[in-house]
Scaffold this motif. Sequence first.
Motif, PDB file in Angstrom:
ATOM      1  N   GLN A   1     -29.111  -3.741 -12.047  1.00  0.00           N
ATOM      2  CA  GLN A   1     -28.205  -3.049 -11.135  1.00  0.00           C
ATOM      3  C   GLN A   1     -26.753  -3.241 -11.565  1.00  0.00           C
ATOM      4  OE1 GLN A   1     -29.042  -0.945  -8.751  1.00  0.00           O
ATOM      5  NE2 GLN A   1     -26.853  -0.520  -8.424  1.00  0.00           N
ATOM      6  N   MET A   2     -26.422  -4.446 -12.023  1.00  0.00           N
ATOM      7  CA  MET A   2     -25.067  -4.708 -12.507  1.00  0.00           C
ATOM      8  C   MET A   2     -24.745  -3.841 -13.716  1.00  0.00           C
ATOM      9  SD  MET A   2     -24.896  -8.870 -12.148  1.00  0.00           S
ATOM     10  CE  MET A   2     -23.313  -8.961 -12.982  1.00  0.00           C
ATOM     11  N   VAL A   3     -25.715  -3.718 -14.628  1.00  0.00           N
ATOM     12  CA  VAL A   3     -25.497  -2.887 -15.815  1.00  0.00           C
ATOM     13  C   VAL A   3     -25.353  -1.426 -15.413  1.00  0.00           C
ATOM     14  CG1 VAL A   3     -26.549  -2.051 -17.948  1.00  0.00           C
ATOM     15  CG2 VAL A   3     -26.645  -4.476 -17.379  1.00  0.00           C
ATOM     16  N   LEU A   4     -26.193  -0.974 -14.496  1.00  0.00           N
ATOM     17  CA  LEU A   4     -26.109   0.414 -14.046  1.00  0.00           C
ATOM     18  C   LEU A   4     -24.766   0.702 -13.387  1.00  0.00           C
ATOM     19  CD1 LEU A   4     -29.710   0.955 -12.621  1.00  0.00           C
ATOM     20  CD2 LEU A   4     -28.698   2.074 -14.623  1.00  0.00           C
ATOM     21  N   GLU A   5     -24.267  -0.259 -12.599  1.00  0.00           N
ATOM     22  CA  GLU A   5     -22.962  -0.069 -11.966  1.00  0.00           C
ATOM     23  C   GLU A   5     -21.876   0.105 -13.019  1.00  0.00           C
ATOM     24  OE1 GLU A   5     -22.139  -3.272  -9.348  1.00  0.00           O
ATOM     25  OE2 GLU A   5     -23.553  -2.609  -7.797  1.00  0.00           O
ATOM     26  N   ARG A   6     -21.975  -0.701 -14.085  1.00  0.00           N
ATOM     27  CA  ARG A   6     -20.962  -0.614 -15.138  1.00  0.00           C
ATOM     28  C   ARG A   6     -21.132   0.629 -15.990  1.00  0.00           C
ATOM     29  NH1 ARG A   6     -20.876  -5.406 -13.267  1.00  0.00           N
ATOM     30  NH2 ARG A   6     -19.167  -6.862 -13.673  1.00  0.00           N
ATOM     31  N   THR A   7     -22.334   1.177 -16.000  1.00  0.00           N
ATOM     32  CA  THR A   7     -22.566   2.418 -16.730  1.00  0.00           C
ATOM     33  C   THR A   7     -22.029   3.611 -15.958  1.00  0.00           C
ATOM     34  OG1 THR A   7     -24.546   1.488 -17.752  1.00  0.00           O
ATOM     35  CG2 THR A   7     -24.335   3.888 -17.766  1.00  0.00           C
ATOM     36  N   HIS A   8     -22.171   3.577 -14.653  1.00  0.00           N
ATOM     37  CA  HIS A   8     -21.820   4.741 -13.831  1.00  0.00           C
ATOM     38  C   HIS A   8     -20.536   4.565 -13.038  1.00  0.00           C
ATOM     39  CE1 HIS A   8     -25.654   6.559 -14.845  1.00  0.00           C
ATOM     40  NE2 HIS A   8     -26.258   5.424 -14.517  1.00  0.00           N
ATOM     41  N   GLU A   9     -20.080   3.326 -12.889  1.00  0.00           N
ATOM     42  CA  GLU A   9     -18.844   3.068 -12.153  1.00  0.00           C
ATOM     43  C   GLU A   9     -17.921   2.205 -13.006  1.00  0.00           C
ATOM     44  OE1 GLU A   9     -17.277   0.801  -8.090  1.00  0.00           O
ATOM     45  OE2 GLU A   9     -19.428   1.010  -8.507  1.00  0.00           O
ATOM     46  N   PRO A  10     -16.654   2.592 -13.154  1.00  0.00           N
ATOM     47  CA  PRO A  10     -15.732   1.789 -13.978  1.00  0.00           C
ATOM     48  C   PRO A  10     -15.513   0.405 -13.364  1.00  0.00           C
ATOM     49  CG  PRO A  10     -14.855   3.995 -13.576  1.00  0.00           C
ATOM     50  CD  PRO A  10     -16.023   3.814 -12.645  1.00  0.00           C
ATOM     51  N   ILE A  11     -15.982  -0.614 -14.060  1.00  0.00           N
ATOM     52  CA  ILE A  11     -15.864  -1.974 -13.551  1.00  0.00           C
ATOM     53  C   ILE A  11     -15.956  -2.943 -14.724  1.00  0.00           C
ATOM     54  CG2 ILE A  11     -18.354  -2.115 -13.128  1.00  0.00           C
ATOM     55  CD1 ILE A  11     -17.786  -3.929 -10.754  1.00  0.00           C
ATOM     56  N   GLY A  12     -15.265  -4.071 -14.628  1.00  0.00           N
ATOM     57  CA  GLY A  12     -15.372  -5.114 -15.641  1.00  0.00           C
ATOM     58  C   GLY A  12     -14.142  -5.185 -16.535  1.00  0.00           C
ATOM     59  N   THR A  13     -14.208  -6.075 -17.517  1.00  0.00           N
ATOM     60  CA  THR A  13     -13.104  -6.291 -18.455  1.00  0.00           C
ATOM     61  C   THR A  13     -13.209  -5.299 -19.612  1.00  0.00           C
ATOM     62  OG1 THR A  13     -13.009  -8.637 -17.898  1.00  0.00           O
ATOM     63  CG2 THR A  13     -11.985  -7.958 -19.978  1.00  0.00           C
ATOM     64  N   LEU A  14     -12.086  -4.675 -19.951  1.00  0.00           N
ATOM     65  CA  LEU A  14     -12.014  -3.717 -21.052  1.00  0.00           C
ATOM     66  C   LEU A  14     -11.113  -4.295 -22.133  1.00  0.00           C
ATOM     67  CD1 LEU A  14     -12.775  -0.821 -22.016  1.00  0.00           C
ATOM     68  CD2 LEU A  14     -10.595  -0.075 -21.031  1.00  0.00           C
ATOM     69  N   ARG A  15     -11.703  -4.649 -23.275  1.00  0.00           N
ATOM     70  CA  ARG A  15     -10.955  -5.276 -24.370  1.00  0.00           C
ATOM     71  C   ARG A  15     -10.353  -4.189 -25.259  1.00  0.00           C
ATOM     72  NH1 ARG A  15     -13.012  -9.519 -27.962  1.00  0.00           N
ATOM     73  NH2 ARG A  15     -10.789  -9.963 -28.008  1.00  0.00           N
ATOM     74  N   ILE A  16      -9.017  -4.181 -25.318  1.00  0.00           N
ATOM     75  CA  ILE A  16      -8.270  -3.144 -26.026  1.00  0.00           C
ATOM     76  C   ILE A  16      -7.448  -3.799 -27.129  1.00  0.00           C
ATOM     77  CG2 ILE A  16      -6.569  -1.285 -25.765  1.00  0.00           C
ATOM     78  CD1 ILE A  16      -7.175  -1.470 -22.685  1.00  0.00           C
ATOM     79  N   VAL A  17      -7.411  -3.175 -28.308  1.00  0.00           N
ATOM     80  CA  VAL A  17      -6.558  -3.660 -29.390  1.00  0.00           C
ATOM     81  C   VAL A  17      -5.670  -2.513 -29.855  1.00  0.00           C
ATOM     82  CG1 VAL A  17      -8.268  -3.162 -31.200  1.00  0.00           C
ATOM     83  CG2 VAL A  17      -6.506  -4.889 -31.598  1.00  0.00           C
ATOM     84  N   ALA A  18      -4.410  -2.825 -30.153  1.00  0.00           N
ATOM     85  CA  ALA A  18      -3.453  -1.801 -30.558  1.00  0.00           C
ATOM     86  C   ALA A  18      -2.378  -2.431 -31.435  1.00  0.00           C
ATOM     87  CB  ALA A  18      -2.814  -1.134 -29.335  1.00  0.00           C
TER      88      ALA A  18
ATOM     89  N   ILE B   1     -10.417  -4.451 -15.566  1.00  0.00           N
ATOM     90  CA  ILE B   1      -9.368  -5.395 -15.961  1.00  0.00           C
ATOM     91  C   ILE B   1      -9.079  -5.204 -17.449  1.00  0.00           C
ATOM     92  CG2 ILE B   1      -8.706  -7.828 -16.129  1.00  0.00           C
ATOM     93  CD1 ILE B   1     -10.765  -8.396 -13.909  1.00  0.00           C
ATOM     94  N   PRO B   2      -7.950  -4.569 -17.813  1.00  0.00           N
ATOM     95  CA  PRO B   2      -7.620  -4.434 -19.230  1.00  0.00           C
ATOM     96  C   PRO B   2      -7.265  -5.791 -19.843  1.00  0.00           C
ATOM     97  CG  PRO B   2      -6.413  -2.838 -17.875  1.00  0.00           C
ATOM     98  CD  PRO B   2      -7.003  -3.857 -16.947  1.00  0.00           C
ATOM     99  N   ASP B   3      -7.842  -6.076 -20.995  1.00  0.00           N
ATOM    100  CA  ASP B   3      -7.551  -7.285 -21.768  1.00  0.00           C
ATOM    101  C   ASP B   3      -6.989  -6.793 -23.102  1.00  0.00           C
ATOM    102  OD1 ASP B   3      -7.465  -9.572 -23.264  1.00  0.00           O
ATOM    103  OD2 ASP B   3      -9.548 -10.165 -22.917  1.00  0.00           O
ATOM    104  N   ILE B   4      -5.657  -6.866 -23.261  1.00  0.00           N
ATOM    105  CA  ILE B   4      -4.975  -6.188 -24.360  1.00  0.00           C
ATOM    106  C   ILE B   4      -4.584  -7.185 -25.439  1.00  0.00           C
ATOM    107  CG2 ILE B   4      -3.030  -4.691 -24.970  1.00  0.00           C
ATOM    108  CD1 ILE B   4      -3.041  -4.421 -21.649  1.00  0.00           C
ATOM    109  N   THR B   5      -4.906  -6.850 -26.675  1.00  0.00           N
ATOM    110  CA  THR B   5      -4.496  -7.626 -27.840  1.00  0.00           C
ATOM    111  C   THR B   5      -3.638  -6.732 -28.731  1.00  0.00           C
ATOM    112  OG1 THR B   5      -6.493  -8.985 -27.787  1.00  0.00           O
ATOM    113  CG2 THR B   5      -5.269  -8.907 -29.866  1.00  0.00           C
ATOM    114  N   LEU B   6      -2.418  -7.194 -29.036  1.00  0.00           N
ATOM    115  CA  LEU B   6      -1.522  -6.443 -29.915  1.00  0.00           C
ATOM    116  C   LEU B   6      -1.430  -7.184 -31.246  1.00  0.00           C
ATOM    117  CD1 LEU B   6       1.359  -5.501 -27.430  1.00  0.00           C
ATOM    118  CD2 LEU B   6      -0.696  -4.183 -28.014  1.00  0.00           C
ATOM    119  N   VAL B   7      -1.830  -6.525 -32.315  1.00  0.00           N
ATOM    120  CA  VAL B   7      -1.781  -7.121 -33.648  1.00  0.00           C
ATOM    121  C   VAL B   7      -1.399  -6.050 -34.659  1.00  0.00           C
ATOM    122  CG1 VAL B   7      -3.493  -8.923 -33.183  1.00  0.00           C
ATOM    123  CG2 VAL B   7      -4.247  -6.699 -34.025  1.00  0.00           C
ATOM    124  N   ASP B   8      -0.778  -6.474 -35.746  1.00  0.00           N
ATOM    125  CA  ASP B   8      -0.441  -5.541 -36.815  1.00  0.00           C
ATOM    126  C   ASP B   8      -1.328  -5.717 -38.044  1.00  0.00           C
ATOM    127  OD1 ASP B   8       1.559  -4.113 -35.550  1.00  0.00           O
ATOM    128  OD2 ASP B   8       3.107  -5.559 -36.064  1.00  0.00           O
TER     129      ASP B   8
END
Length: 334
Positions: A81-98, A122-129
């Motif tokens: 059910q938790m996986v289905l919620e995350r599949t169909h509803e935006p939820i959880g940590t989103l790891r972003i790199v830029a 929850i966006p989790d942002i990593t900035l690297v070059d």
Amino acid sequence: MDQLQSMRVFVKVADLGSFARAAAQLDMSNAVVTRHVADLEGRLDTRLMNRTTRSLSLTEAGQVYLERTRQILEELDDAEQMVLERTHEPIGTLRIVAPVVFGMHNFGQVLRDYTQRYPRVIPDITLVDRSVDLVEEGFDVGIAIARNIRSASVVSRRLTTGCLVVCAAGTYLQRHGPVEHPSSLATHACLTLNPGMSGDEHLFEGPDGQTRVRPNSVILANNTEMLRQFALQGMGVAILPSYLIGKDLERGALVPLLPDYQLAPIDIHVVYPSRRYMPAKLRTFIDHLVEHFEEGPADGASERWLADADGAVLAGSLTLEAIRKSAEADRQQA
């Protein structure tokens, strides 16, 4: 047989106290239900149920197995059910790199608007070059400029195209005169990226064809934001991405130079591991990015000013003309 299915059948038989009633609810034949329970008993090498023609009861081992199996199945259902919620509803940590500068100058409004729409992400942002392997380093999504994302088998979607702008502060131009042709960069004081990051030459396309120039570098740096700061201080001529300096150009802090000459454009992409089984948090973030950059190019209003070619040339020409007049007046006074 499928052990998990056999466990579900066993619990249903125990709850209903009947093979026949369990078979009816599970839409199975009596023989299949009986075989599932027998398979469990064979796997465990113990009897779980005592059966007669009129009654069914659990053995001691069956009672222990029932309690633990029921708990396992409930936890499994919760996990699904938790996986289905995350599949169909935006939820959880989103790891972003830029890349560092792009993220610092272009992610503020994007992430503010996204988190307002999807507060459970929850966006989790990593900035690297440096070069990033999206999959090996566990990122959900990245912004790719040039080739900073090197992962194999990733999906890439273009967001927008920026441009490189030759620019300088008015104070520098008043002291050193205008830059009217790319070849002038060989004599002007230039603020440049380290050669390892951008090469030591630039190729311009213009009215007289291609011009290849090696700028006269008086300062080298590994970060375009640092070069921007030096340019704002009037320390020299810089070649900087439009998504970084658009607002400086709008307010006149930096002057765009060489409007008739263009450098190679900068394609900006969003990249992510796969189109299959994409969780809602990733799907909605990609859609949000695309929507944001469709409404305005890489640095919002400032790059819309750059995208208006006539306006950009006119604004630059007026500024340069004022600088020429000021420089000429200074020479006459001297």
